[in-house]
Design a protein around this motif. Structure first.
Motif, PDB file in Angstrom:
ATOM      1  N   TYR A 133       0.851  -1.176   0.000  1.00  0.00           N
ATOM      2  CA  TYR A 133       0.000   0.000   0.000  1.00  0.00           C
ATOM      3  C   TYR A 133       0.893   1.234   0.000  1.00  0.00           C
ATOM      4  O   TYR A 133       2.042   1.189   0.420  1.00  0.00           O
ATOM      5  CB  TYR A 133      -0.884   0.060   1.256  1.00  0.00           C
ATOM      6  N   LEU A 185       3.717   0.978   2.627  1.00  0.00           N
ATOM      7  CA  LEU A 185       3.389  -0.007   3.656  1.00  0.00           C
ATOM      8  C   LEU A 185       3.259  -1.393   3.038  1.00  0.00           C
ATOM      9  O   LEU A 185       2.712  -1.552   1.950  1.00  0.00           O
ATOM     10  CB  LEU A 185       2.060   0.361   4.332  1.00  0.00           C
ATOM     11  N   GLY A 189       3.436  -3.760   8.328  1.00  0.00           N
ATOM     12  CA  GLY A 189       4.760  -3.391   8.785  1.00  0.00           C
ATOM     13  C   GLY A 189       4.802  -1.914   9.136  1.00  0.00           C
ATOM     14  O   GLY A 189       3.808  -1.201   8.959  1.00  0.00           O
ATOM     15  N   TYR A 195      -9.617  -0.420  11.731  1.00  0.00           N
ATOM     16  CA  TYR A 195      -8.171  -0.440  11.941  1.00  0.00           C
ATOM     17  C   TYR A 195      -7.774   0.836  12.695  1.00  0.00           C
ATOM     18  O   TYR A 195      -8.419   1.877  12.582  1.00  0.00           O
ATOM     19  CB  TYR A 195      -7.416  -0.494  10.605  1.00  0.00           C
ATOM     20  N   GLN A 229      -4.345   3.384  13.537  1.00  0.00           N
ATOM     21  CA  GLN A 229      -2.998   3.701  13.072  1.00  0.00           C
ATOM     22  C   GLN A 229      -2.385   4.798  13.911  1.00  0.00           C
ATOM     23  O   GLN A 229      -2.941   5.901  14.020  1.00  0.00           O
ATOM     24  CB  GLN A 229      -3.000   4.115  11.592  1.00  0.00           C
ATOM     25  N   GLN A 273       3.505   4.423  11.987  1.00  0.00           N
ATOM     26  CA  GLN A 273       3.320   2.976  12.063  1.00  0.00           C
ATOM     27  C   GLN A 273       2.287   2.546  11.036  1.00  0.00           C
ATOM     28  O   GLN A 273       1.484   3.358  10.564  1.00  0.00           O
ATOM     29  CB  GLN A 273       2.846   2.549  13.462  1.00  0.00           C
ATOM     30  N   GLY A 274       2.285   1.261  10.715  1.00  0.00           N
ATOM     31  CA  GLY A 274       1.247   0.739   9.853  1.00  0.00           C
ATOM     32  C   GLY A 274      -0.049   0.555  10.618  1.00  0.00           C
ATOM     33  O   GLY A 274      -0.057   0.485  11.849  1.00  0.00           O
ATOM     34  N   PRO A 275      -1.178   0.469   9.916  1.00  0.00           N
ATOM     35  CA  PRO A 275      -2.462   0.245  10.593  1.00  0.00           C
ATOM     36  C   PRO A 275      -2.480  -1.093  11.328  1.00  0.00           C
ATOM     37  O   PRO A 275      -1.769  -2.035  10.961  1.00  0.00           O
ATOM     38  CB  PRO A 275      -3.472   0.234   9.435  1.00  0.00           C
ATOM     39  N   PHE A 293      -5.260  -3.978  12.974  1.00  0.00           N
ATOM     40  CA  PHE A 293      -6.647  -4.463  13.064  1.00  0.00           C
ATOM     41  C   PHE A 293      -7.149  -4.315  14.493  1.00  0.00           C
ATOM     42  O   PHE A 293      -6.457  -4.654  15.461  1.00  0.00           O
ATOM     43  CB  PHE A 293      -6.689  -5.931  12.650  1.00  0.00           C
ATOM     44  N   TYR A 330      -9.770   3.911  11.245  1.00  0.00           N
ATOM     45  CA  TYR A 330     -10.355   3.718   9.910  1.00  0.00           C
ATOM     46  C   TYR A 330     -11.482   2.693   9.959  1.00  0.00           C
ATOM     47  O   TYR A 330     -11.320   1.606  10.528  1.00  0.00           O
ATOM     48  CB  TYR A 330      -9.300   3.206   8.926  1.00  0.00           C
ATOM     49  N   GLU A 333     -15.485  -4.795   4.057  1.00  0.00           N
ATOM     50  CA  GLU A 333     -14.797  -5.892   3.386  1.00  0.00           C
ATOM     51  C   GLU A 333     -15.821  -6.886   2.855  1.00  0.00           C
ATOM     52  O   GLU A 333     -16.771  -7.235   3.548  1.00  0.00           O
ATOM     53  CB  GLU A 333     -13.850  -6.605   4.347  1.00  0.00           C
ATOM     54  N   GLN A 352      -8.563  -9.697  -0.134  1.00  0.00           N
ATOM     55  CA  GLN A 352      -9.185  -8.439   0.244  1.00  0.00           C
ATOM     56  C   GLN A 352      -8.254  -7.288  -0.067  1.00  0.00           C
ATOM     57  O   GLN A 352      -7.179  -7.179   0.505  1.00  0.00           O
ATOM     58  CB  GLN A 352      -9.503  -8.421   1.745  1.00  0.00           C
ATOM     59  N   LYS A 353      -8.683  -6.420  -0.979  1.00  0.00           N
ATOM     60  CA  LYS A 353      -7.965  -5.184  -1.257  1.00  0.00           C
ATOM     61  C   LYS A 353      -8.576  -4.149  -0.334  1.00  0.00           C
ATOM     62  O   LYS A 353      -9.654  -3.642  -0.589  1.00  0.00           O
ATOM     63  CB  LYS A 353      -8.164  -4.800  -2.718  1.00  0.00           C
ATOM     64  N   LEU A 354      -7.934  -3.889   0.795  1.00  0.00           N
ATOM     65  CA  LEU A 354      -8.507  -2.969   1.769  1.00  0.00           C
ATOM     66  C   LEU A 354      -8.618  -1.571   1.173  1.00  0.00           C
ATOM     67  O   LEU A 354      -7.674  -1.068   0.560  1.00  0.00           O
ATOM     68  CB  LEU A 354      -7.655  -2.931   3.034  1.00  0.00           C
ATOM     69  N   PHE A 411      -9.204   2.121   2.301  1.00  0.00           N
ATOM     70  CA  PHE A 411      -9.214   3.028   3.443  1.00  0.00           C
ATOM     71  C   PHE A 411      -9.739   4.388   3.016  1.00  0.00           C
ATOM     72  O   PHE A 411      -9.441   4.858   1.928  1.00  0.00           O
ATOM     73  CB  PHE A 411      -7.788   3.235   3.988  1.00  0.00           C
ATOM     74  N   GLY A 412     -10.522   5.033   3.896  1.00  0.00           N
ATOM     75  CA  GLY A 412     -10.862   6.429   3.684  1.00  0.00           C
ATOM     76  C   GLY A 412      -9.819   7.281   4.374  1.00  0.00           C
ATOM     77  O   GLY A 412      -8.671   6.850   4.562  1.00  0.00           O
ATOM     78  N   THR A 413     -10.209   8.472   4.776  1.00  0.00           N
ATOM     79  CA  THR A 413      -9.264   9.362   5.458  1.00  0.00           C
ATOM     80  C   THR A 413      -9.248   9.134   6.964  1.00  0.00           C
ATOM     81  O   THR A 413      -8.379   9.638   7.653  1.00  0.00           O
ATOM     82  CB  THR A 413      -9.578  10.837   5.180  1.00  0.00           C
ATOM     83  N   ARG A 420      -9.368  11.147  13.172  1.00  0.00           N
ATOM     84  CA  ARG A 420      -8.235  11.427  14.058  1.00  0.00           C
ATOM     85  C   ARG A 420      -8.769  11.671  15.468  1.00  0.00           C
ATOM     86  O   ARG A 420      -9.455  12.664  15.701  1.00  0.00           O
ATOM     87  CB  ARG A 420      -7.471  12.657  13.577  1.00  0.00           C
TER      88      ARG A 420
END
Lengths: 113, 112
Positions: free
Chosen positions: A35, A91, A105, B36, B38, B42-44, B46, B87, B91, B98-100, B102-104, B107
């Protein structure tokens, strides 16, 4: 156990150069995803591998982007002739099979100057 | 996949319960709702997934009404470390890959 790792954590390169970004998925995970995330946005899908083959590369923005996973484990995202617009966090995620939770990651932050 | 809409940002204080609502009006019969989290740099990660009614785990609860056109992520007694982007995703079930999408995200800022 170890999570998904990505190297380098940061990469600064000049416009026009070639870069490679590496992803080590969780051991035994057959599915691997790339990603790209721009500042203030959510991650955007680039490409998905099931084993060694790219099952879906519909998210790759153009032919300057290419990814491989030759042995079904480590993957490398390759970007040719980098442009400033390629600057983003890249990512990688993996999952045990084709569905289920994806484990991300920490990302590689790419800056193209 | 159904588009999701969630608030851009929320503020809270330590110890409070936070509820983040997501709308997904065009959700399909075999779609699931996933959240998710984040943290910066860092990565998101679950958090939770559900199909209908209520799902609870050690981190959060997910409430999904009968029409499934919205869902609410509930974080009990938040702490400063819950400051992150959350987020909401839809799904497709039973399709494997699964091609996740994501929106914005929302926060969340937790203050002392």
């Amino acid at each position: 156990g170890a999570g998904v790792s990505q190297t380098p954590s940061n990469k600064v390169t000049e416009k026009g150069k070639y870069v490679e970004l590496r992803c080590d998925p969780i051991s035994g995970h057959t599915a691997l995803y790339w990603y790209r995330q721009s500042l203030g946005q959510g991650p955007e899908f680039l490409i998905y591998f099931q084993g060694t083959g790219a099952a879906d590369d519909s998210g790759l923005p153009n032919d300057r982007f290419f990814a491989v996973r030759p042995e079904g484990s480590v993957s490398t995202l390759k970007i040719q002739r980098t442009e400033r617009g390629d600057s983003a966090m890249y990512l990688c995620a993996s999952s045990p099979g084709t569905g289920g939770e994806q484990y991300f990651g920490p990302g590689t932050r790419l800056t193209v100057t | 996949l159904a588009k999701t809409t969630q608030p851009i940002s929320m503020d809270s204080y330590e110890g409070q319960e936070v509820n983040i609502t997501c709308s997904h009006n065009n959700i399909a019969t075999n779609d699931y709702i996933t959240w998710y989290q984040q943290f910066p740099s860092q990565g998101p990660r679950f958090i939770i997934q559900g199909y209908k009614t209520k799902v609870t785990n050690e981190v959060a609860s997910l409430f999904i009404p009968a029409d499934r056109k919205s869902s609410t992520l509930s974080l009990p007694r938040v702490s400063l470390s819950d400051t992150a982007v959350y987020y909401c995703l839809v799904e497709r079930g039973n399709t494997g890959f699964q091609k996740l999408v994501f929106g914005t995200g929302t926060r969340l800022l937790v203050s002392p």
